[in-house]
Design a protein around this motif. Sequence first.
Motif, PDB file in Angstrom:
ATOM      1  N   ARG A 176       1.045  -1.694  -0.190  1.00 49.58           N
ATOM      2  CA  ARG A 176      -0.034   0.014   0.370  1.00 49.58           C
ATOM      3  C   ARG A 176       0.834   1.306   0.596  1.00 49.58           C
ATOM      4  N   LYS A 177       0.606   2.075  -1.028  1.00 51.66           N
ATOM      5  CA  LYS A 177       1.580   3.381  -0.754  1.00 51.66           C
ATOM      6  C   LYS A 177       1.190   4.212   0.475  1.00 51.66           C
ATOM      7  N   SER A 178       0.405   4.206   0.686  1.00 50.93           N
ATOM      8  CA  SER A 178      -0.360   5.081   1.962  1.00 50.93           C
ATOM      9  C   SER A 178      -0.110   4.013   3.101  1.00 50.93           C
ATOM     10  N   ALA A 179       0.079   4.571   4.333  1.00 45.73           N
ATOM     11  CA  ALA A 179      -0.495   3.606   5.278  1.00 45.73           C
ATOM     12  C   ALA A 179      -1.591   4.031   6.168  1.00 45.73           C
ATOM     13  N   SER A 180      -1.681   5.368   5.771  1.00 51.05           N
ATOM     14  CA  SER A 180      -3.108   5.659   6.151  1.00 51.05           C
ATOM     15  C   SER A 180      -4.853   5.720   5.672  1.00 51.05           C
ATOM     16  N   ASN A 181      -3.979   5.716   4.426  1.00 54.79           N
ATOM     17  CA  ASN A 181      -5.503   5.615   3.600  1.00 54.79           C
ATOM     18  C   ASN A 181      -5.370   4.763   2.417  1.00 54.79           C
ATOM     19  N   PHE A 182      -6.217   3.955   1.374  1.00 54.05           N
ATOM     20  CA  PHE A 182      -6.834   3.352   0.213  1.00 54.05           C
ATOM     21  C   PHE A 182      -7.071   4.000  -1.036  1.00 54.05           C
ATOM     22  N   SER A 183      -6.945   5.437  -1.095  1.00 51.08           N
ATOM     23  CA  SER A 183      -6.818   5.798  -2.009  1.00 51.08           C
ATOM     24  C   SER A 183      -5.952   5.332  -3.742  1.00 51.08           C
ATOM     25  N   ASP A 184      -5.281   4.544  -3.204  1.00 50.51           N
ATOM     26  CA  ASP A 184      -4.538   3.968  -4.352  1.00 50.51           C
ATOM     27  C   ASP A 184      -5.071   1.982  -4.961  1.00 50.51           C
ATOM     28  N   HIS A 185      -6.447   2.048  -4.551  1.00 53.02           N
ATOM     29  CA  HIS A 185      -7.356   0.951  -4.246  1.00 53.02           C
ATOM     30  C   HIS A 185      -7.389   0.344  -5.315  1.00 53.02           C
ATOM     31  N   ASP A 186      -8.038   0.762  -6.369  1.00 53.10           N
ATOM     32  CA  ASP A 186      -8.441   0.434  -8.292  1.00 53.10           C
ATOM     33  C   ASP A 186      -7.057  -0.139  -8.532  1.00 53.10           C
ATOM     34  N   THR A 187      -5.936   0.914  -8.307  1.00 53.50           N
ATOM     35  CA  THR A 187      -4.558   0.429  -8.760  1.00 53.50           C
ATOM     36  C   THR A 187      -3.712  -1.069  -8.528  1.00 53.50           C
ATOM     37  N   PHE A 188      -4.521  -0.711  -7.192  1.00 51.04           N
ATOM     38  CA  PHE A 188      -3.947  -2.163  -6.395  1.00 51.04           C
ATOM     39  C   PHE A 188      -4.754  -3.820  -7.047  1.00 51.04           C
ATOM     40  N   VAL A 189      -5.986  -3.466  -6.877  1.00 52.31           N
ATOM     41  CA  VAL A 189      -6.730  -4.606  -8.273  1.00 52.31           C
ATOM     42  C   VAL A 189      -6.688  -4.719  -9.217  1.00 52.31           C
ATOM     43  N   LYS A 190      -5.906  -3.228  -9.957  1.00 52.61           N
ATOM     44  CA  LYS A 190      -5.116  -3.824 -11.763  1.00 52.61           C
ATOM     45  C   LYS A 190      -4.369  -4.442 -11.333  1.00 52.61           C
ATOM     46  N   GLN A 191      -3.364  -4.507 -10.269  1.00 52.62           N
ATOM     47  CA  GLN A 191      -1.941  -4.940 -10.038  1.00 52.62           C
ATOM     48  C   GLN A 191      -2.046  -6.454 -10.065  1.00 52.62           C
ATOM     49  N   ILE A 192      -3.181  -6.890  -8.911  1.00 54.79           N
ATOM     50  CA  ILE A 192      -3.716  -7.550  -8.549  1.00 54.79           C
ATOM     51  C   ILE A 192      -3.412  -9.420  -9.653  1.00 54.79           C
ATOM     52  N   ASN A 193      -4.411  -8.034 -10.799  1.00 56.97           N
ATOM     53  CA  ASN A 193      -5.104  -9.192 -11.541  1.00 56.97           C
ATOM     54  C   ASN A 193      -3.860  -9.350 -12.798  1.00 56.97           C
ATOM     55  N   ASN A 194      -3.036  -8.345 -12.775  1.00 57.83           N
ATOM     56  CA  ASN A 194      -1.485  -8.674 -13.508  1.00 57.83           C
ATOM     57  C   ASN A 194      -0.786  -9.312 -13.110  1.00 57.83           C
ATOM     58  N   LEU A 195      -0.456  -9.822 -11.107  1.00 55.21           N
ATOM     59  CA  LEU A 195      -0.203 -10.803 -10.516  1.00 55.21           C
ATOM     60  C   LEU A 195      -0.730 -11.729 -10.971  1.00 55.21           C
ATOM     61  N   ILE A 196      -1.964 -11.786 -11.511  1.00 53.18           N
ATOM     62  CA  ILE A 196      -2.899 -14.029 -11.557  1.00 53.18           C
ATOM     63  C   ILE A 196      -2.452 -14.392 -12.893  1.00 53.18           C
ATOM     64  N   ASN A 197      -2.175 -12.864 -13.614  1.00 52.40           N
ATOM     65  CA  ASN A 197      -1.587 -12.167 -15.414  1.00 52.40           C
ATOM     66  C   ASN A 197      -0.573 -14.022 -15.988  1.00 52.40           C
ATOM     67  N   GLU A 198       0.860 -12.798 -15.117  1.00 47.12           N
ATOM     68  CA  GLU A 198       1.859 -13.445 -14.815  1.00 47.12           C
ATOM     69  C   GLU A 198       2.437 -14.693 -13.896  1.00 47.12           C
ATOM     70  N   GLY A 199       1.672 -14.867 -13.816  1.00 49.76           N
ATOM     71  CA  GLY A 199       1.535 -16.431 -12.699  1.00 49.76           C
ATOM     72  C   GLY A 199       1.223 -17.117 -12.991  1.00 49.76           C
ATOM     73  N   ASN A 200       0.149 -17.259 -13.732  1.00 51.54           N
ATOM     74  CA  ASN A 200      -0.920 -17.940 -14.686  1.00 51.54           C
ATOM     75  C   ASN A 200      -1.476 -18.917 -13.411  1.00 51.54           C
ATOM     76  N   TYR A 201      -1.451 -18.340 -12.061  1.00 52.16           N
ATOM     77  CA  TYR A 201      -2.531 -19.542 -10.723  1.00 52.16           C
ATOM     78  C   TYR A 201      -3.769 -19.867 -11.639  1.00 52.16           C
ATOM     79  N   GLU A 202      -3.842 -20.904 -11.118  1.00 53.25           N
ATOM     80  CA  GLU A 202      -5.388 -21.721 -10.597  1.00 53.25           C
ATOM     81  C   GLU A 202      -5.971 -20.919  -9.845  1.00 53.25           C
ATOM     82  N   TYR A 203      -7.111 -21.186  -9.844  1.00 54.45           N
ATOM     83  CA  TYR A 203      -8.315 -20.752  -9.641  1.00 54.45           C
ATOM     84  C   TYR A 203      -9.035 -22.281  -8.714  1.00 54.45           C
TER      85      TYR A 203
END
Length: 306
Positions: A176-203
Motif C-alpha cells: 500500500r502506498k499510504s499507510a493512512s488511506n486506500f486512495s490507490d485501491h483501484d490501482t491495487f486491484v489492477k496490479q493483482i490482476n496483472n500478478l494473476i496473469n503473470e503467474g498463471n495461477y489456478e483458482y
Amino acid sequence: MSLNKLPINEKNAIKEYYDSYGYVIVENLLNHSRIQALLDAYEIIKHSKSFVFFSQDTHLPTKPKLTQEGFMENSILNPASLKLWKQFSQSVEECLVDENITEVLKVLSESSSYVMMQNMFFDKSTGTVEHQDHYYLDSEPPGKMVAAWYSLEDIHEDAGCFFVLPGSHKGRVIERKSASNFSDHDTFVKQINNLINEGNYEYRSFPLKKGDVLFWHPYTIHGAYNNRDPRFSRKSLTAHYYPSDLAPLYAGKVPTHRKTSNSNITILGSQKECYISNAMHYVRYVANYIRGRGPDYDMRRNSYTT
C-alpha cells in the motif's frame, strides 16, 4: 475436484500443506453447537429495524437489506465488537476464539498466543474482488498473520464460494502506498490482476462443510465468487490473527486489547472503544444519508467488472 481436507491431529501435514500452497483446510474444526448459537442470535438482529452495522464490502454503516429469500446482502465488519448487540457479538467471539483454532494457529505460526485484528460475518456472498490481505492488514514484521474462513453451513457451489490461488503467496507482494488511506485501491486491484496473469495461477474454490475452517497466508491471492443461485446463502465468518509478541502493520500507536474466554487470544480494541465505535455507526449512518456519501473503497466484484 475433491478438496484436500486434513484433521486437526495431522499437525505436520497441516503445516507442510500451508507452507506449500499458502492455505490449508482443517475439517470439522468448529463446534456445531457454537455455530447454532451464533445463527440463532443472527436471526434476531437481521430483522431488527434498529440494527446498524459497518459493512465490510462497501465500508459504510448500513441497516440490514434482505433478499427475497431472507439473506442479508451486506457483510458485517467486526461483528465481535458490536457490544450494543451482546448476544450476537458474544456468540461470534466464542466461535472465533475456540480452542481448536488456537491449536491450528500454533502449528501455522509457531506462537502460543495471538491477537485477533479483524473479523467479518457473511450471509449472502458479496462477491469479493481478488486481493492479498497484506495490502489491508498484516503483522509487523509482515507475513506472520494468519487468516481463517469459518464455514457456518454446508456451502453450495452456486452460493458464491470463497476461492484462493494456490502458491500465489510465493509471488510478488503488492504494498500500500499510504499507510493512512486506500486512495490507490483501484490501482491495487489492477496490479493483482496483472500478478494473476503473470503467474498463471489456478483458482481453487471451496464448497466447504459446516464446521470446516480454511486458513491462508497474508500474501495469498483470494476472494469470493458472486452468488449464482439466490436460493443459497454462504453463512461464514472470517478472522485475522497475528502472534501477540508482534505488532500490527500500519499501526500508528500501540493498540489496546481486550481479553476473551480463550486466554491465548485477545482482540484489538478495548470494551470502551467497542461501545464508542458501535454508537458512531449510527451517527455516521445518519450523516451519510443526509450528505449522500458513497463508499471510500469497494470490495465487491461487480464494481470492478468491465
